[in-house]
Design a protein around this motif. Structure first.
Motif, short mmCIF file in Angstrom:
data_model
loop_
_atom_site.label_atom_id
_atom_site.label_comp_id
_atom_site.label_asym_id
_atom_site.label_seq_id
_atom_site.Cartn_x
_atom_site.Cartn_y
_atom_site.Cartn_z
N UNK A 127 50.33 -5.60 -24.08
CA UNK A 127 50.16 -4.68 -25.21
C UNK A 127 50.05 -5.50 -26.49
N UNK A 128 49.31 -5.01 -27.43
CA UNK A 128 49.24 -5.72 -28.71
C UNK A 128 48.84 -4.75 -29.81
N UNK A 129 49.18 -5.15 -31.01
CA UNK A 129 48.70 -4.48 -32.22
C UNK A 129 47.71 -5.43 -32.87
N UNK A 184 52.16 8.12 -22.82
CA UNK A 184 52.82 7.28 -23.82
C UNK A 184 54.32 7.15 -23.50
N UNK A 194 47.28 -1.34 -19.13
CA UNK A 194 47.58 -0.38 -18.07
C UNK A 194 47.34 -1.00 -16.69
N UNK A 195 47.97 -0.43 -15.70
CA UNK A 195 47.72 -0.86 -14.33
C UNK A 195 46.24 -0.65 -13.99
N UNK A 233 46.84 9.14 -19.78
CA UNK A 233 47.56 7.99 -20.32
C UNK A 233 48.89 8.52 -20.87
N UNK A 281 45.48 -0.78 -31.65
CA UNK A 281 46.41 -1.27 -30.62
C UNK A 281 45.75 -1.22 -29.26
N UNK A 282 46.28 -2.03 -28.36
CA UNK A 282 45.81 -2.06 -26.97
C UNK A 282 46.98 -1.78 -26.05
N UNK A 283 46.75 -0.90 -25.09
CA UNK A 283 47.74 -0.60 -24.06
C UNK A 283 47.30 -1.27 -22.77
N UNK A 287 53.76 6.19 -29.01
CA UNK A 287 52.43 5.57 -28.89
C UNK A 287 52.34 4.27 -29.67
N UNK A 288 53.18 4.11 -30.68
CA UNK A 288 53.12 2.90 -31.50
C UNK A 288 54.48 2.75 -32.20
#
Lengths: 139, 315
Positions: A3-5, A127, A113-114, A125, A109-111, A135-136
Motif C-alpha cells: 500500500x502507498x500514498x 476497506x 490486493x490479493x 473492494x 493511494x494504491x491498495x 480507506x485512507x
C-alpha cells in the motif's frame, strides 16, 4: 508491492485540493503494474479492460478525527465492480480524485490486493474498519 | 410406414414483441454461449417437430423435458426446479405457432404450439404426413436452483408417438462467484522535525522572543538568559533544559510547559524576574548533582504553576 500514498496525494492534502469528504473520489482496479509513490495521474495507471469494467465513484465519504487513537481517516462505502468478465487479473486498486478525464485526475493511494482473476462475477473492494483507518489513514 | 416424429431444429428466442416477430439469442440449431441468456430472465425455446414416416400424426401432444448435467430427464412444468415453464410476453398459452424454423412438407399452422406450462399441441396439432409443426415454450432458469457451469439440456416427448430428438438444445449456466478483496488503509504520516539547541546558548539583551517548539525542544547545556529577553518558552511533548540556567533581571517570563517539562539542575532566579512558571503535568526542578536541592530566589514577584519546586541548602 505494498500500500502507498502517492506524493501527489500528499501534496494535494497539504494544498487542500484533496478535500477528501467533498471531492469526487473514485476507485479504479489495476492489473499488471503497480503504481509507485511518484505516480501522478490515473492515465499513468494500468487499469482493467475486461467487459463490464468501469471505475467506481465512492459513496458515503466521511473524514473523521479520532482523538482516542490520535489519527484521522477517510471512510467510504466499499465499492462494487459488478459483472467483471473473465480474462484479467486484479493486482490492486487506486484511489483517485476524478476531475474530467484520466489524464487530469490525480492518484492519491494504491491498495495492494490479493491477485484475483476476474470470473464474470462481482468484485468488492472492502476497506479497512474505521479503527484501522478506513480507506485512507493520516497519523 | 408408421408415424415417425423427430425434433430437427431448434432456436432460443428473446421474450419480446410477438410470437411471429420476437428476436433470437443465437442462430437456428446453435446453442447460445455461456452467459448469453441471463438467469432469472424469461426466454423462449422453439422446436421443429418433423414427421418423416409418411403418415400423418393427428392430435399430437408435446411435452418439454429438461436434464441437468446429464442426470435424469424431468418434465418442464411451472413448478420444476432449475428451469421451469413461465408466462411469456410474446404469446399466450395455447396460441398457434407461425413457421419460423426450418422444416419440410406441410406446416401445421394451427397446432397450438405456444406453451407457458411445458405442454403444447393436443387435438389442434395435426401434423401432416411428412409435414411439420413448431412448438415454443416460455422458460426461466432460477439462479437459486443452479450453479455456475451447470449444463441444462432440453428435449420433447409425446404421449402419442415416439419422438426422436435429433437436436438437444443446451444452456450452460453463467453464475460466477462474487469476490471480495480486502484492502488495508494506506497511511499518510505527518511529522515535524526535532527542534533542539545542542550547545551553549547565550541570549543577550534585545532578544525579544526565544521559542523552541517541537516534539523534542531541548537546551542541553548551560545558558544565560539576560536582561531584555521578555519571553523564553520551551514547549513540546518533551521540553527540557538539562543544565544550569540563570534568569537574570529583566526576564519577565520563563515558562517550561509540556507534558514533561524539566529543569534538570539548578535554576537561579534573580531580582526583577516577575514570573517563573511551571505549567505542565510534570514541571520540576530536580536535585543538583550532589543529591541536594538548591535554588536561589531573590526579588521574584510571583511563582506559579502546577509542578513542584524544591529549594534546599547548597552543598
Amino acid at each position: 508491492m505494498a500500500d502507498l500514498v502517492t506524493n501527489k496525494g500528499k501534496y494535494e492534502l497539504f494544498t487542500g485540493d484533496a478535500n477528501l469528504d467533498a471531492a469526487d473520489l473514485r476507485v479504479a482496479l489495476v492489473k499488471t503494474t503497480a503504481p509507485t509513490a511518484d505516480t501522478n495521474l490515473r492515465s499513468d495507471v494500468t487499469e482493467l479492460t475486461v467487459g463490464g469494467y468501469a471505475p467506481q465513484a465512492l459513496a458515503g465519504e466521511t473524514v473523521t478525527e479520532d482523538d482516542t487513537n490520535d489519527f484521522a481517516y477517510l471512510d467510504a462505502t466499499d465499492p462494487v465492480f459488478a459483472g467483471l468478465a473473465s480474462g484479467e487479473t486484479i493486482i490492486g486498486a487506486v484511489l483517485y480524485r476524478h476531475v474530467t478525464v484520466a489524464s487530469d485526475s490525480p492518484v492519491y493511494a494504491f491498495y495492494d490486493l490479493t491477485d484475483t482473476p476476474t470470473n464474470g462475477g462481482d468484485v468488492t473492494v472492502r476497506f479497512a474498519t474505521p479503527a484501522n483507518g478506513g480507506a485512507l489513514k493520516g497519523a | 410406414m408408421a408415424v415417425n416424429l423427430h425434433t430437427t431444429h431448434f432456436r432460443f428466442g428473446v421474450d419480446e414483441l410477438a410470437e411471429s416477430t420476437h428476436g433470437w439469442y443465437a442462430n437456428e440449431d446453435t446453442n447460445p454461449s455461456q452467459g448469453t441468456i441471463p438467469l432469472d430472465t424469461v426466454f423462449l425455446l422453439r422446436f421443429t417437430v418433423q414427421e418423416t414416416g409418411g403418415t400423418a400424426a393427428a392430435n399430437t401432444d408435446n411435452t418439454f423435458q429438461f436434464q441437468i448435467n446429464g442426470g435424469s430427464w424431468a418434465a418442464l412444468t411451472t413448478t420444476s426446479v432449475g428451469p421451469r415453464a413461465v408466462a411469456a410476453a410474446a404469446f399466450t398459452n395455447g396460441a398457434a405457432c407461425t413457421k419460423r424454423l426450418s422444416g419440410t412438407g406441410t406446416f401445421e399452422s394451427s397446432g397450438a404450439g405456444c406453451t407457458e406450462d411445458g405442454t403444447s399441441g393436443g387435438t389442434a396439432n395435426d401434423i401432416a404426413a411428412s409435414g411439420n409443426s413448431e412448438t415454443e415454450c416460455g422458460i426461466i432458469i432460477d439462479a437459486a436452483d443452479v450453479v455456475h457451469g451447470d449444463s441444462i439440456a432440453f428435449r420433447l416427448i409425446s404421449p402419442d408417438f415416439p419422438i426422436t430428438n435429433d437436436v438437444v438444445p443446451t444452456v450452460v449456466v453463467n453464475e460466477p462467484a462474487n469476490q471480495t478483496l480486502v484492502a488495508t488503509a494506506p497511511l499518510v504520516t505527518v511529522s515535524a522535525p526535532a527542534a533542539s539547541r545542542l550547545a551553549t546558548l547565550t541570549l543577550t539583551a534585545a532578544t525579544v522572543l526565544l521559542t523552541l517548539t517541537a516534539p523534542l525542544a531541548t537546551v542541553t547545556q548551560g545558558g544565560a538568559l539576560q536582561a531584555g529577553i521578555p519571553v523564553v518558552t520551551l514547549s513540546a511533548p518533551t521540553a527540557t533544559r538539562v543544565a544550569q540556567i540563570a534568569l537574570a533581571g529583566g526576564v519577565p517570563v520563563m515558562t517550561l510547559s509540556a507534558p514533561s517539562a524539566t529543569r534538570a539542575t539548578a535554576v537561579t532566579v534573580t531580582a526583577t524576574a516577575p514570573t517563573f512558571a511551571f505549567a505542565a503535568p510534570t514541571a520540576t526542578i530536580p536535585s543538583d548533582d550532589a543529591g541536594e536541592w538548591w535554588c536561589g530566589l531573590s526579588g521574584l514577584s510571583s511563582l506559579t504553576g502546577g509542578g513542584s519546586l524544591y529549594c534546599g541548602a547548597d552543598d
